[in-house]
Design an enzyme around this catalytic site. Structure first.
Site, mmCIF file in Angstrom:
data_model
loop_
_atom_site.group_PDB
_atom_site.id
_atom_site.type_symbol
_atom_site.label_atom_id
_atom_site.label_comp_id
_atom_site.label_asym_id
_atom_site.label_seq_id
_atom_site.Cartn_x
_atom_site.Cartn_y
_atom_site.Cartn_z
ATOM 1 N N PRO A 15 0.801 -1.223 0.000
ATOM 2 C CA PRO A 15 0.000 0.000 0.000
ATOM 3 C C PRO A 15 0.833 1.271 0.000
ATOM 4 O O PRO A 15 1.868 1.359 0.661
ATOM 5 C CB PRO A 15 -0.825 -0.111 1.283
ATOM 6 C CG PRO A 15 -0.117 -1.090 2.137
ATOM 7 C CD PRO A 15 0.583 -2.023 1.204
ATOM 8 N N ASN A 16 0.352 2.206 -0.771
ATOM 9 C CA ASN A 16 0.879 3.566 -0.886
ATOM 10 C C ASN A 16 2.190 3.665 -1.652
ATOM 11 O O ASN A 16 2.667 4.771 -1.899
ATOM 12 C CB ASN A 16 1.013 4.230 0.490
ATOM 13 C CG ASN A 16 -0.322 4.328 1.181
ATOM 14 O OD1 ASN A 16 -1.297 4.771 0.587
ATOM 15 N ND2 ASN A 16 -0.385 3.879 2.421
ATOM 16 N N ARG A 23 4.772 11.150 -2.137
ATOM 17 C CA ARG A 23 4.387 10.921 -0.738
ATOM 18 C C ARG A 23 5.608 11.049 0.166
ATOM 19 O O ARG A 23 6.579 10.306 0.024
ATOM 20 C CB ARG A 23 3.786 9.527 -0.576
ATOM 21 C CG ARG A 23 3.442 9.196 0.863
ATOM 22 C CD ARG A 23 2.924 7.769 1.003
ATOM 23 N NE ARG A 23 2.747 7.453 2.403
ATOM 24 C CZ ARG A 23 3.226 6.366 2.985
ATOM 25 N NH1 ARG A 23 3.892 5.473 2.290
ATOM 26 N NH2 ARG A 23 3.033 6.157 4.264
ATOM 27 N N TYR A 28 10.824 9.052 1.933
ATOM 28 C CA TYR A 28 10.915 8.020 0.900
ATOM 29 C C TYR A 28 11.687 8.449 -0.344
ATOM 30 O O TYR A 28 11.883 7.645 -1.244
ATOM 31 C CB TYR A 28 9.507 7.568 0.493
ATOM 32 C CG TYR A 28 8.723 7.005 1.655
ATOM 33 C CD1 TYR A 28 9.059 5.782 2.220
ATOM 34 C CD2 TYR A 28 7.660 7.709 2.207
ATOM 35 C CE1 TYR A 28 8.359 5.272 3.295
ATOM 36 C CE2 TYR A 28 6.943 7.205 3.281
ATOM 37 C CZ TYR A 28 7.304 5.985 3.820
ATOM 38 O OH TYR A 28 6.609 5.482 4.888
ATOM 39 N N ASN A 80 8.113 -5.493 -0.442
ATOM 40 C CA ASN A 80 7.955 -4.291 0.369
ATOM 41 C C ASN A 80 6.465 -4.203 0.645
ATOM 42 O O ASN A 80 5.699 -3.691 -0.169
ATOM 43 C CB ASN A 80 8.458 -3.040 -0.349
ATOM 44 C CG ASN A 80 8.355 -1.805 0.534
ATOM 45 O OD1 ASN A 80 7.637 -1.799 1.529
ATOM 46 N ND2 ASN A 80 9.074 -0.757 0.163
ATOM 47 N N ALA A 83 3.002 -0.727 5.064
ATOM 48 C CA ALA A 83 2.410 -0.810 6.402
ATOM 49 C C ALA A 83 1.915 -2.209 6.746
ATOM 50 O O ALA A 83 1.824 -2.557 7.923
ATOM 51 C CB ALA A 83 1.269 0.200 6.528
ATOM 52 N N GLU A 104 12.623 -9.111 2.532
ATOM 53 C CA GLU A 104 11.777 -7.961 2.847
ATOM 54 C C GLU A 104 12.594 -6.688 2.634
ATOM 55 O O GLU A 104 13.759 -6.626 3.021
ATOM 56 C CB GLU A 104 11.321 -8.036 4.304
ATOM 57 C CG GLU A 104 10.477 -6.843 4.708
ATOM 58 C CD GLU A 104 10.178 -6.813 6.190
ATOM 59 O OE1 GLU A 104 8.993 -6.889 6.533
ATOM 60 O OE2 GLU A 104 11.127 -6.712 6.992
ATOM 61 N N HIS A 106 12.425 -2.304 2.916
ATOM 62 C CA HIS A 106 11.783 -1.040 3.286
ATOM 63 C C HIS A 106 12.692 0.084 2.826
ATOM 64 O O HIS A 106 13.906 0.025 3.039
ATOM 65 C CB HIS A 106 11.565 -0.939 4.798
ATOM 66 C CG HIS A 106 10.531 -1.887 5.296
ATOM 67 N ND1 HIS A 106 9.184 -1.651 5.148
ATOM 68 C CD2 HIS A 106 10.652 -3.084 5.907
ATOM 69 C CE1 HIS A 106 8.516 -2.671 5.664
ATOM 70 N NE2 HIS A 106 9.384 -3.556 6.120
ATOM 71 N N ARG A 113 12.000 5.031 13.056
ATOM 72 C CA ARG A 113 10.731 5.746 12.909
ATOM 73 C C ARG A 113 9.815 5.462 14.099
ATOM 74 O O ARG A 113 10.264 5.019 15.149
ATOM 75 C CB ARG A 113 10.091 5.349 11.575
ATOM 76 C CG ARG A 113 10.996 5.776 10.397
ATOM 77 C CD ARG A 113 10.374 5.561 9.067
ATOM 78 N NE ARG A 113 9.137 6.332 8.949
ATOM 79 C CZ ARG A 113 8.221 6.086 8.041
ATOM 80 N NH1 ARG A 113 8.375 5.101 7.177
ATOM 81 N NH2 ARG A 113 7.129 6.820 7.983
#
Length: 163
Positions: A15-16, A23, A28, A80, A83, A104, A106, A113
């Site tokens: 998502p996103n 964004r 990012y 990735n 969330a 994985e 990110h 964070r």
């Protein structure tokens, strides 16, 4: 899609990630999803692999992609989950169920964070997790996955071999 599924890797973005480039660029960066996909295709090609890139904002679609990877016999997965990494037991279970080598990724350093981002369900189902390298994390992930599955650098397409 590659003729030989055993040379195909799935790059799954959650998502996103379709909003990359606009964004929260301070977190990012300015690279777009198209930039990420181009980087993945180029990196996979260096190892004689084909990267099939997908993005979905829907958890079930990502689970379906993981299941499809098993059915098609793909060599590995770069994930990735965004969330969903922090919330999705369904993605964790899908990855555990298919037993496909997974890395994985990110873009940001999730450990630097908010505290709710420090835990990843999907990391527990991956053989490696990379975070904080920006989109270069995808290149690192594919390189690590290639080593794990025994893919070797294709010297005809490896730009470092041409120097």
């Amino acid at each position: 899609m590659a003729d030989d599924p055993h040379k195909t890797i799935y790059v799954l973005n959650g998502p996103n990630l379709n909003l990359l480039g606009t964004r929260e660029p301070e977190t990012y960066g300015h690279a777009t999803l198209a930039d990420v996909e181009r980087l993945c295709v180029e990196t996979a090609t260096r190892f004689g692999l084909v990267a099939e890139c997908r993005q979905s904002n829907h958890e079930g679609v990502l689970v379906d992609c993981v299941h499809e990877a098993r059915v098609k016999g793909v060599a590995g997965i770069i994930l990735n989950a965004g969330a969903y990494s922090h919330t999705s037991i369904a993605l964790h279970d899908a990855l555990m169920g298919v037993k496909i080598p997974t890395v994985e990724v990110h873009i940001s350093n999730i450990h630097a964070r908010e505290s709710f981002r420090h835990h990843s369900f999907t990391a527990k189902a991956a053989f490696a997790s990379i975070c904080g390298f920006g989109i270069d994390g995808y290149r690192l992930a594919i390189t690590g996955l290639a080593a794990k599955i025994g893919a070797t650098t294709d010297t005809k397409t490896d730009i470092t071999a041409q120097a």
